[in-house]
Design an enzyme around this catalytic site. Structure first.
Site, PDB file in Angstrom:
ATOM      1  N   SER A  77      17.439 -55.840   2.199  1.00 28.27           N
ATOM      2  CA  SER A  77      17.680 -54.559   2.877  1.00 28.27           C
ATOM      3  C   SER A  77      17.521 -53.337   1.991  1.00 28.27           C
ATOM      4  O   SER A  77      17.608 -52.207   2.496  1.00 28.27           O
ATOM      5  CB  SER A  77      19.086 -54.554   3.484  1.00 28.27           C
ATOM      6  OG  SER A  77      19.124 -55.343   4.642  1.00 28.27           O
ATOM      7  N   LYS A  88      15.236 -50.595   3.169  1.00 22.25           N
ATOM      8  CA  LYS A  88      15.606 -49.472   4.030  1.00 22.25           C
ATOM      9  C   LYS A  88      15.569 -48.134   3.290  1.00 22.25           C
ATOM     10  O   LYS A  88      15.552 -47.077   3.940  1.00 22.25           O
ATOM     11  CB  LYS A  88      16.969 -49.722   4.648  1.00 22.25           C
ATOM     12  CG  LYS A  88      17.003 -50.938   5.587  1.00 22.25           C
ATOM     13  CD  LYS A  88      18.390 -51.149   6.178  1.00 22.25           C
ATOM     14  CE  LYS A  88      18.403 -52.287   7.192  1.00 22.25           C
ATOM     15  NZ  LYS A  88      18.504 -53.616   6.587  1.00 22.25           N
ATOM     16  N   LYS A 114      22.119 -48.494  -1.831  1.00 22.03           N
ATOM     17  CA  LYS A 114      21.865 -49.489  -0.792  1.00 22.03           C
ATOM     18  C   LYS A 114      21.983 -50.904  -1.332  1.00 22.03           C
ATOM     19  O   LYS A 114      21.477 -51.220  -2.413  1.00 22.03           O
ATOM     20  CB  LYS A 114      20.458 -49.276  -0.224  1.00 22.03           C
ATOM     21  CG  LYS A 114      20.164 -50.111   0.998  1.00 22.03           C
ATOM     22  CD  LYS A 114      20.930 -49.582   2.207  1.00 22.03           C
ATOM     23  CE  LYS A 114      20.894 -50.586   3.345  1.00 22.03           C
ATOM     24  NZ  LYS A 114      21.723 -51.792   3.074  1.00 22.03           N
ATOM     25  N   SER A 158      23.732 -51.047   7.055  1.00 18.88           N
ATOM     26  CA  SER A 158      22.479 -51.793   6.926  1.00 18.88           C
ATOM     27  C   SER A 158      22.012 -52.403   8.240  1.00 18.88           C
ATOM     28  O   SER A 158      21.557 -53.555   8.294  1.00 18.88           O
ATOM     29  CB  SER A 158      22.629 -52.893   5.862  1.00 18.88           C
ATOM     30  OG  SER A 158      21.366 -53.329   5.412  1.00 18.88           O
TER      31      SER A 158
END
Length: 395
Positions: free
Chosen positions: A59, A62, A226, A119
């Site tokens: 993720s 992203k 993140k 997320s």
């Protein structure tokens, strides 16, 4: 026959130019497959392990999705207030979810928040379709943008990092550090207040989830970025925090730490924290030279009564090991200076050799005018130089 020597000459005395050499300790063994620590403003690498190796990034993908969305906002192609219609395809995305339903409309701003904080894979996919037309076209733009940023070990297959039958999104910790640094420079004022939030709540949707970045609770200075996890990628994290100046000679600076492929969430968090603490303790951003600071004292013809102070023209702010950022300092006089010196005139250069052997150069200028010389000195020095010239001529 040698040329006539210049009548005037400057004798130089340095004023307390100290030198120190040394390096900090390493942050200890890192078990993650790859890791990097950089200073955000300069991009200087402070720690590295397998930094160019392409690895699944889950993720953390992203971050690139967010970048393309914000680029589109900046260009006026979309608005944060757009109502994004959720497609059946986006609603069916698995993994971490905002539980979107096909056909409903959600503000783009809201989708950004749940993408970064919890997320949400469905939210990231919906944004990609809204900005790119289709997810496939958006992914083409993702790879193009990565190439523009110099992310040579990166390739995207989708906008949210979920595994696919064709493979997985891959990148290196060096590439993710490049992306993270660019995001701070370009959209930090918009992004960091979001990634710093501890949770996202929407009472109308009966939704509440904590930020996937648990280090936010452990490190108060951390404000992004993140996390990522898949079985293939392991536990991943791109993080950042500000280091506050310790004293009046230092300035704040920002660190970025990235780890890919940790075996557990606890290991990932522990190792990223270790990297950030290492950067905080060993490194500093220091004002080595202040503008108008007296650096050296020069004497016209070596005469004590004809002294002039040489001042630094500008502040010199350096980043490096706190105890050993400067290896040496050297003042170099300009080869062609004016016989009569005016205030602010460049007289010399200060060459500062850093701990990594890079050299920083700044001008040294005269503190005051030196345009009036005693007649006795002029006659005496003129006669002395004439004798020197004649003796060289007949030699």
């Amino acid at each position: 026959m040698k040329a006539l020597k210049r009548i005037g000459c400057l004798t130089l005395i340095l004023l307390s130019l100290s030198a120190s050499v040394g390096f900090g300790i390493e942050p200890g063994e890192i078990q993650s497959k790859a890791a990097i620590l950089i200073e955000a403003e300069t991009g200087q690498i402070l720690y590295s392990k397998n930094i160019e190796e392409s690895l699944p990034l889950a993720s953390i993908t992203k971050l690139m999705t967010y970048l393309l969305v914000m680029d589109a906002v900046d260009k006026g192609e979309v608005s944060l207030e757009d109502q994004v219609k959720i497609s059946t395809r986006a609603a069916k995305e698995k993994g971490s979810s905002y539980y979107l339903q096909a056909g409903e409309e959600i503000p783009l701003r809201e989708l950004i928040e749940v993408t970064l904080i919890v997320s949400a894979n469905d939210a990231a996919f919906a944004m990609a379709e809204h900005v790119g037309g289709t997810a496939e076209d958006f992914v083409v733009s993702m790879n193009k943008r990565a190439a523009e940023l110099g992310m040579t070990a990166t390739h995207f297959l989708n906008p949210n990092g979920m595994p696919m039958t064709e493979g997985a999104n891959v990148s290196s910790v060096q590439d993710i550090a490049i992306l993270s640094r660019h995001l701070i420079e370009t959209y930090g004022d918009k992004m960091l207040p979001v990634t710093d939030k501890g949770f996202h709540e929407n009472q109308n949707r009966r939704f509440f989830k904590e930020n996937t970045n648990k280090l936010l609770k452990q490190i108060p200075e951390m404000d992004g970025f993140k996390t990522g996890y898949t079985q293939e990628a392991g536990y991943c994290l791109s993080s950042t925090m500000v280091v506050t100046a310790k004293d009046g000679t230092e300035l704040d600076f920002r660190l970025i730490a990235v780890a890919l492929g940790a075996a557990t969430e606890a290991q990932r968090n522990e190792e990223v924290q270790k990297l950030l603490e290492y950067g905080r303790e060993i490194y500093g951003r220091q004002r080595i030279i202040k503008a108008k600071e007296r650096i050296a004292q020069a004497y016209q013809w070596g005469i004590k009564d004809l002294s002039i102070q040489l001042l630094a023209q500008e502040d010199i702010i350096l980043f490096g090991p706190r105890q050993s950022v400067v290896k040496s300092k050297e003042v170099r006089m300009m080869p062609n200076y004016s016989f009569f010196i005016r205030e602010g005139k460049k007289i010399a250069e200060l060459h500062i050799t850093l701990y990594n052997d890079q050299v920083v150069v700044t001008d040294l200028v005269a503190e005051k005018d030196m345009v009036t010389l005693p007649i006795g000195i002029i006659i005496g020095k003129g006669w002395q130089n004439m004798i020197t010239y004649v003796s060289q001529f007949f030699r």
